[in-house]
Design an enzyme around this catalytic site. Structure first.
Site, PDB file in Angstrom:
ATOM      1  N   ASP A 203      -9.216  -2.484   1.888  1.00  0.00           N
ATOM      2  CA  ASP A 203      -8.966  -1.921   3.210  1.00  0.00           C
ATOM      3  C   ASP A 203      -9.962  -2.428   4.236  1.00  0.00           C
ATOM      4  OD1 ASP A 203      -6.840  -0.418   2.220  1.00  0.00           O
ATOM      5  OD2 ASP A 203      -8.168   1.190   1.569  1.00  0.00           O
TER       6      ASP A 203
ATOM      7  N   ASP B 249       0.818  -1.206   0.000  1.00  0.00           N
ATOM      8  CA  ASP B 249       0.000   0.000   0.000  1.00  0.00           C
ATOM      9  C   ASP B 249       0.857   1.263   0.000  1.00  0.00           C
ATOM     10  OD1 ASP B 249      -2.664   0.423  -0.321  1.00  0.00           O
ATOM     11  OD2 ASP B 249      -3.142   0.601   1.797  1.00  0.00           O
TER      12      ASP B 249
END
Length: 515
Positions: A416, A364
């Protein structure tokens, strides 16, 4: 309906890979304040281009001009001027026929102080430049994209004046950087929605641990449906996800509709399966095989009935996806995806969870913060927002803005929710096996850690005014909290390897002698 486990899992993994973005910041958005004529007065949203020059001061006023009628898209040389006026001219051009960068350079050569690009619908996004940073830097004027509705009103106003014999533009506006409010209830709703889906995923993940006859047990997956994540899969997830992101970054114009089709197909399948399980729980007669569907397989009565609302839901999303009414349908489909993923995928121990979440933690960070140094812009954010296709990747939770004059949705990637959710679901299974109450186990602290991590993500988003890698904050909040807590309880070494559990609320080493 018969659907292979591998196909479903592949679709769910694709969802996670293509949506690892945090809620999108608004630092690139513009606020257009139309001051004249009175009929058009109001504040409207816009988006500064990635190659745009400096934003004008809020006190600057501009007159809007159209390029020649034979070239409304502004792809050929033209001139604009405001004789006798103290206001600087801006060009209003339609999207298409040439690149956004070419439109801006031609408007600059025409003498305009800025260019407004009218999109084909009211869903605006940041206009991308070229792969040559030097070429982008040649644009010294501001470049802003605006929605179709506003552009049409301005064009109609200017066209009407031209037909009346008036030569000077009478649409006057100012353009400034939009500054969002620090507090907005939409962020809180997004946090609560994501946290609720993580908790709901844990419920579905532990459905096989309920007593027979309970509703939860009726939605439990069959043994052949469950896929346990191993160390190879956890490590390769990052590599395969990176390859997928790069591929989508360069071929998004071709792949966006493939992704949307997969979202619709997978969403309809997940919702159908869930509703069918519910129907079969209350009416066992609906489990009966009813017919065979080509390329799908046998279908029960419950599945055929459940397919009706599922198809209606997906059709509503396809029809309304680019309007203010599309978000609830996207979130419902997303909830089905995420809960099905928690139901299907399992983590066997903390070691695998740590490998997966640590890899995705750096994944990420790299694709949000470091990739712009290589690709000139964030690959993650570009893919999540659909590039310059005018469409957004649907693997996002959406909450509409509340009390925001620009009305831009708050967004959070499925990944997420799904990746920390796998850990939280695993911890809930641990707590049930150990017969620990919510405040005594690992599930509740991890869920609180997820909630706090999302709050920190929003705070960082507001402070830094740029897209955030949510896993940067969610992994410490969930995995970090769990590891520290297990260490304090003296259970880390056993939890790490996934040792079997005794019923006296303790973990037991598999190599210990049987009592």
């Amino acid at each position: 309906m018969a659907t292979s486990r591998s196909a479903r899992v592949l679709g769910l993994l694709l969802a996670a890979w293509t949506a690892q973005s945090a809620p999108q910041t608004k630092s690139e958005f513009a606020l257009l304040n139309v001051k004249e004529p009175e009929a058009l007065q109001g504040k409207f949203p816009g988006a500064f281009a990635a190659f745009s020059g400096a934003a004008p001061d809020v006190t600057d006023e501009f007159e809007v001009h159209l390029p020649p009628s034979e070239d409304p898209r502004g792809c050929k040389s033209y001139t604009v001027s405001s004789p006798g006026s103290l206001r600087k001219p801006v060009a209003l051009v339609r999207r298409g026929n040439c690149t956004f960068l070419q439109k801006a350079k031609l408007a600059q050569e025409a003498g305009a102080a800025g260019v407004l690009v009218v999109f084909d619908n009211d869903r605006i996004f940041t206009m991308g430049g070229s792969n040559d940073t030097h070429e982008d830097q040649q644009v010294n004027i501001f470049a802003v994209s605006i929605g179709h509705s506003l552009g049409k009103k301005i064009r109609d106003q200017l066209s009407a004046q031209a037909s009346d014999g008036l030569t000077s533009a009478q649409v006057v506006l100012s353009v400034s950087v939009y500054e969002p409010s620090l507090l907005n209830v939409s962020e809180l709703l997004l946090i609560l929605l994501a946290t609720s889906l993580v908790a709901a995923g844990a419920f579905f993940s532990t459905s096989d641990m309920r007593q027979s006859g309970e509703f939860a047990s009726s939605i439990a997956p069959a043994a052949e449906e469950v896929l346990e994540v191993d160390s190879w899969m956890a490590a390769s997830f990052c590599v395969m996800g990176s390859g997928m992101l790069v591929f989508l970054f360069f071929f998004m114009n071709y792949m966006i509709y493939v992704i949307m089709f997969a979202f619709c197909l997978g969403g309809a399948s997940c919702i159908t399966q869930f509703l069918a399980l519910v129907l079969q729980h209350f009416n066992s007669g609906l489990k009966e095989r009813f017919m065979d569907i080509p390329f799908v397989g046998p279908a029960s009565k419950a599945e055929l009935i459940a397919a009706v609302p599922a198809v209606i839901l997906v059709t509503c999303w396809v029809t309304l996806r680019n309007t203010m009414y599309g978000w609830p349908f996207q979130d419902i489909i997303g909830a089905g995806f995420l809960c099905w993923m928690q139901r299907t995928l399992r983590l066997p121990n903390m070691k695998i969870a740590s490998i997966l979440l640590t890899a995705m933690f750096f994944f990420d960070i790299f694709w949000v913060f470091i990739s712009p140094l290589i690709f000139t812009k964030s690959v993650m954010v570009t893919v999540a927002t659909g590039g310059d296709t005018g469409e957004s990747v649907p693997m996002l939770l959406r909450i509409p803005s509340i009390g925001d004059p620009l009305g831009n949705d708050r967004l959070l990637g499925f990944g997420d929710v799904a990746l920390p959710g796998l850990l939280v679901s695993y911890l809930r299974r641990i707590d049930i096996k150990l017969e620990r109450r919510f405040l005594e186990g690992y599930f509740t602290p991890a869920l609180i850690g997820y909630f706090v991590g999302l709050c920190v993500t929003i705070a960082a988003l507001i402070i830094m005014k740029m897209g955030q890698p949510a896993l940067l904050y969610l992994v410490p909040g969930t995995l970090g909290t769990t590891l520290v807590l297990a260490r304090c309880r003296g259970e880390l070494s056993l939890l790490w390897e996934g040792k079997r559990m005794r019923q006296d609320h303790h973990l037991e080493d598999e190599n210990s002698d049987a009592a």
